[in-house]
Design an enzyme around this catalytic site. Structure first.
Site: not given
Ligand code: NAD
Ligand code: UFG
Length: 330
Positions: A123, A147, A151
């Site tokens: 991330s 979190y 990572k």
């Molecule tokens: P998500 O929660 O939708 O998907 C994660 C999946 O992993 C889920 O289906 C959950 O049931 C499964 N899971 C969790 N722990 C497990 C375990 N121990 N064994 C088996 N299954 C397990 O999340 P996502 O948004 O799809 O994110 C996927 C990955 O990308 C995560 O590692 C997350 O940290 C990373 N990531 C997500 C974002 C974002 O904004 N969505 C940003 C940066 C990184």
């Molecule tokens: N925001 C609002 N209102 C809301 C939600 C968000 O104004 O209800 C604003 C936040 O202040 C920010 C922007 O929208 O300026 C984006 O916010 P998000 O929560 O959608 O995303 P972030 O950038 O805060 O976080 C994301 C992922 C995290 C990750 C981070 C850095 O959700 O998992 O990017 O990569 F850690």
């Protein structure tokens, strides 16, 4: 076959679709702690292909080993983990436990089975908030919540592994802000409870589930005062994994690569883009800044272009249209 841990989740499900579209066969391991088994059926619907899914925790070594014995796995894309920043502050042990143990168990089993090609979900949160923008992969690393530390620690473990045994090929992909959904509207992001992230909150306001959006601060040093982020369509992100897998299959060592669009977009710009794409007005109020937020965050994407021959194709309009199609169909 490609093993996809967490393949029923938001990014994992879109990546399964793109892997299958690119001709790969996929086995999902997911314990459904943050997803629904029906997602697997949706992946089958979209692709018209079969997907094997094993209901298991990645930390369950015996079960994972049996998956490697049952299927001819050549590489792994590892999404499984917890991902909510705020929850990680109140439940640090659960985050360190799940996010570190899953990687350690997975890598141990992979090593035992001689499978050493791995794509890991990292991330942009691994970058120290003091860096200048755009963020290059060599920027200073540092985290502000458990979190993020999971990572960063995972990335370090994977680098050490590749140093210890040069047959490993590992790519850690640092995602910026994934939003949107598959164009079919059959898979997308379904947060439980009140959404933390901007786009799911907006789509729930549009659907009438919530009455207005809270914009967290309009006094940042940005063009309109609201926070700027690098939003990336989840299908572009998924295709980035296919490219990263192809790259990893041809190389050795450990790499960290940004996956973002390379441009920033403010909260107000997202609201207006959503209104234009859908014709729905989003009522909002300006609230104080959210603790821990930074003003601006966007990626330098040259490494992904150079190593993976990948860049984003889909724009903000498409992200809004697709996010709304998924919300309104579900
Ligand atoms: P998500 O929660 O939708 O998907 C994660 C999946 O992993 C889920 O289906 C959950 O049931 C499964 N899971 C969790 N722990 C497990 C375990 N121990 N064994 C088996 N299954 C397990 O999340 P996502 O948004 O799809 O994110 C996927 C990955 O990308 C995560 O590692 C997350 O940290 C990373 N990531 C997500 C974002 C974002 O904004 N969505 C940003 C940066 C990184
Ligand atoms: N925001 C609002 N209102 C809301 C939600 C968000 O104004 O209800 C604003 C936040 O202040 C920010 C922007 O929208 O300026 C984006 O916010 P998000 O929560 O959608 O995303 P972030 O950038 O805060 O976080 C994301 C992922 C995290 C990750 C981070 C850095 O959700 O998992 O990017 O990569 F850690």
């Amino acid at each position: 076959m490609i093993l996809v841990t967490g393949g029923a989740g938001y990014i994992g499900s879109h990546t399964c679709v793109e892997l299958i579209n690119a001709g790969h066969k996929v086995v999902i391991v997911d314990n459904f702690c943050n997803s629904d088994p029906s997602v697997v059926e949706s992946i089958r619907d979209i692709t018209g292909k079969d997907v094997v899914c094993v209901d298991a925790d990645v930390r369950d070594k015996d079960k994972l080993l049996s998956v490697f014995k049952d299927y001819d796995i050549s590489a792994v894309v590892h999404f499984a983990g917890h991902k909510a920043v705020g929850e990680s502050v109140s439940k640090p042990l659960s985050y360190y436990q799940n996010n570190l143990d899953s990687t350690l168990t997975l890598c141990e089993v992979m090593d035992m089975q001689g499978v050493r090609t791995l794509i890991f979900s990292s991330s942009a949160t691994v970058y120290d908030p003091s860096n200048d923008m755009p963020l290059v992969e060599s920027a200073t690393l540092g985290c502000t919540n458990p979190y993020g530390w999971t990572k960063l620690m995972n990335e370090q473990i994977l680098r050490d592994l590749a140093t210890a045994n040069e047959s490993w090929s590992i790519v850690s992909l640092r995602y910026f802000n994934p939003i949107g959904a598959h164009e079919s509207g059959k898979i997308g992001e379904r947060p439980s409870g009140i959404p933390n992230n901007l786009m799911p909150y907006i789509t729930q306001v549009a659907a009438g589930v919530r009455d207005k959006l809270h914009v967290f601060g309009n006094d940042y040093p940005t063009a309109d005062g609201t926070g700027v982020r690098d939003y990336i369509h989840v299908v572009d992100l998924a295709q980035g994994h296919v490219r990263a897998l192809e790259y990893a299959q041809e190389s050795r060592g450990a790499q960290s690569i940004n996956l973002g669009s390379g441009t920033g977009c403010s909260v107000l710009q997202i609201i207006h883009a959503f209104e234009q794409a859908t014709g729905i007005t989003i009522p909002y109020v300006i609230d104080p800044r959210r603790p821990g937020d930074i003003a601006v965050c966007f990626a330098d994407t040259s490494k992904a272009k150079q190593l993976l021959n990948w860049q984003t194709q889909l724009d903000i309009n498409q992200m809004c249209e697709d996010a709304w199609r998924f919300e309104s169909q579900s």
